[in-house]
Design a protein around this motif. Structure first.
Motif, PDB file in Angstrom:
ATOM      1  N   ASN A  63      32.405  51.042  47.425  1.00 58.00           N
ATOM      2  CA  ASN A  63      31.727  50.402  46.100  1.00 58.00           C
ATOM      3  C   ASN A  63      32.522  49.273  45.986  1.00 58.00           C
ATOM      4  N   ARG A  64      31.572  48.122  46.125  1.00 59.02           N
ATOM      5  CA  ARG A  64      32.413  46.750  45.706  1.00 59.02           C
ATOM      6  C   ARG A  64      31.533  46.377  44.663  1.00 59.02           C
ATOM      7  N   LEU A  65      32.147  45.500  43.600  1.00 55.09           N
ATOM      8  CA  LEU A  65      31.416  45.102  42.309  1.00 55.09           C
ATOM      9  C   LEU A  65      31.984  43.633  42.423  1.00 55.09           C
ATOM     10  N   ALA A  66      31.152  42.689  42.706  1.00 55.67           N
ATOM     11  CA  ALA A  66      31.639  41.396  42.531  1.00 55.67           C
ATOM     12  C   ALA A  66      31.618  41.006  40.787  1.00 55.67           C
ATOM     13  N   GLY A  67      32.555  40.403  40.276  1.00 55.67           N
ATOM     14  CA  GLY A  67      32.155  39.959  38.863  1.00 55.67           C
ATOM     15  C   GLY A  67      33.473  38.838  38.410  1.00 55.67           C
ATOM     16  N   VAL A  68      33.488  38.670  37.336  1.00 51.64           N
ATOM     17  CA  VAL A  68      34.637  37.993  36.536  1.00 51.64           C
ATOM     18  C   VAL A  68      35.499  38.575  35.478  1.00 51.64           C
ATOM     19  N   VAL A  69      36.597  38.093  35.788  1.00 52.34           N
ATOM     20  CA  VAL A  69      37.652  38.894  34.819  1.00 52.34           C
ATOM     21  C   VAL A  69      37.250  38.176  33.380  1.00 52.34           C
ATOM     22  N   VAL A  70      37.016  39.218  32.142  1.00 49.24           N
ATOM     23  CA  VAL A  70      36.751  38.830  30.954  1.00 49.24           C
ATOM     24  C   VAL A  70      37.975  39.081  30.002  1.00 49.24           C
ATOM     25  N   ALA A  71      38.835  39.833  30.435  1.00 54.21           N
ATOM     26  CA  ALA A  71      40.140  40.049  29.703  1.00 54.21           C
ATOM     27  C   ALA A  71      41.127  40.641  30.412  1.00 54.21           C
ATOM     28  N   VAL A  72      42.639  40.273  29.898  1.00 52.45           N
ATOM     29  CA  VAL A  72      43.692  40.893  30.757  1.00 52.45           C
ATOM     30  C   VAL A  72      44.620  41.138  29.584  1.00 52.45           C
ATOM     31  N   GLU A  73      45.047  42.426  29.263  1.00 44.65           N
ATOM     32  CA  GLU A  73      46.071  42.889  28.401  1.00 44.65           C
ATOM     33  C   GLU A  73      47.284  43.290  29.118  1.00 44.65           C
ATOM     34  N   LYS A  74      48.633  42.727  28.895  1.00 47.52           N
ATOM     35  CA  LYS A  74      49.841  43.051  29.628  1.00 47.52           C
ATOM     36  C   LYS A  74      50.674  43.514  28.623  1.00 47.52           C
ATOM     37  N   ASP A  75      51.607  44.449  29.167  1.00 44.30           N
ATOM     38  CA  ASP A  75      52.712  44.994  28.555  1.00 44.30           C
ATOM     39  C   ASP A  75      53.828  44.677  29.658  1.00 44.30           C
ATOM     40  N   GLY A  76      55.155  45.200  29.360  1.00 44.65           N
ATOM     41  CA  GLY A  76      56.298  45.141  30.091  1.00 44.65           C
ATOM     42  C   GLY A  76      55.932  45.458  31.559  1.00 44.65           C
ATOM     43  N   VAL A  77      55.161  46.365  31.875  1.00 44.36           N
ATOM     44  CA  VAL A  77      55.149  47.104  33.054  1.00 44.36           C
ATOM     45  C   VAL A  77      53.639  47.030  33.345  1.00 44.36           C
ATOM     46  N   MET A  78      52.804  47.366  32.570  1.00 42.25           N
ATOM     47  CA  MET A  78      51.291  47.466  33.179  1.00 42.25           C
ATOM     48  C   MET A  78      50.307  46.378  32.748  1.00 42.25           C
ATOM     49  N   ALA A  79      49.274  46.360  33.198  1.00 45.42           N
ATOM     50  CA  ALA A  79      48.001  45.469  32.727  1.00 45.42           C
ATOM     51  C   ALA A  79      46.675  46.201  33.131  1.00 45.42           C
ATOM     52  N   GLN A  80      46.006  45.973  31.938  1.00 50.46           N
ATOM     53  CA  GLN A  80      44.599  46.443  31.541  1.00 50.46           C
ATOM     54  C   GLN A  80      43.902  45.246  32.092  1.00 50.46           C
ATOM     55  N   VAL A  81      42.932  45.280  33.006  1.00 56.42           N
ATOM     56  CA  VAL A  81      42.086  44.174  33.464  1.00 56.42           C
ATOM     57  C   VAL A  81      40.484  44.664  33.236  1.00 56.42           C
TER      58      VAL A  81
END
Length: 130
Positions: A63-81
């Motif tokens: 399952n491969r879904l090509a797309g564009v990043v619309v948001a990135v939230e980072k803290d000290g250790v993790m990131a939500q993309v």
């Protein structure tokens, strides 16, 4: 009668951009035919194009879904993309280090590769009562 796929449909199926397919055609890696000025490929030749997928294509994930990043939230250790992949919104949690190494930021093209081992059941969505 043969079924024909437009270049955009081939790109979606293979998980690459239309520009990549045009480049592959110029390099002789794939051969499209022209119908009414549009690039088309016989559906039964799609397997030949799949052999030219980019690195990572040897993965068991299909399952491969090509797309564009619309948001990135980072803290000290993790990131939500968050990616916009056509009709789908895909959110991935990863290490901040991985997000930084991949250069993930709004506007960057990316592919969500999904290997699902769990199915989540939602109540009340699309369920008709009777």
């Amino acid at each position: 009668m043969a079924e024909w796929l437009r270049i955009g449909e081939v790109a979606t199926a293979v998980g690459v951009s239309v520009d990549t397919l045009r480049r592959w055609e110029a390099e002789g890696r794939v051969e499209f035919e022209r119908q009414g000025g549009k690039r088309v490929l016989r559906a039964d030749r799609l397997a030949d194009v799949l052999a030219h997928r980019p690195a990572g294509a040897g993965s068991s994930a299909r399952n491969r879904l090509a797309g564009v990043v619309v948001a990135v939230e980072k803290d000290g250790v993790m990131a939500q993309v968050e990616l916009a992949c056509g009709d789908f919104r895909v959110v991935s949690l990863m290490s901040r280090e991985a997000a930084d190494e991949l250069g993930l930021a709004p506007g960057v093209r990316a592919t969500a590769v999904v290997k699902a081992t769990t199915v989540i059941v939602e109540a009340g969505r699309g369920v008709e009562s009777g």
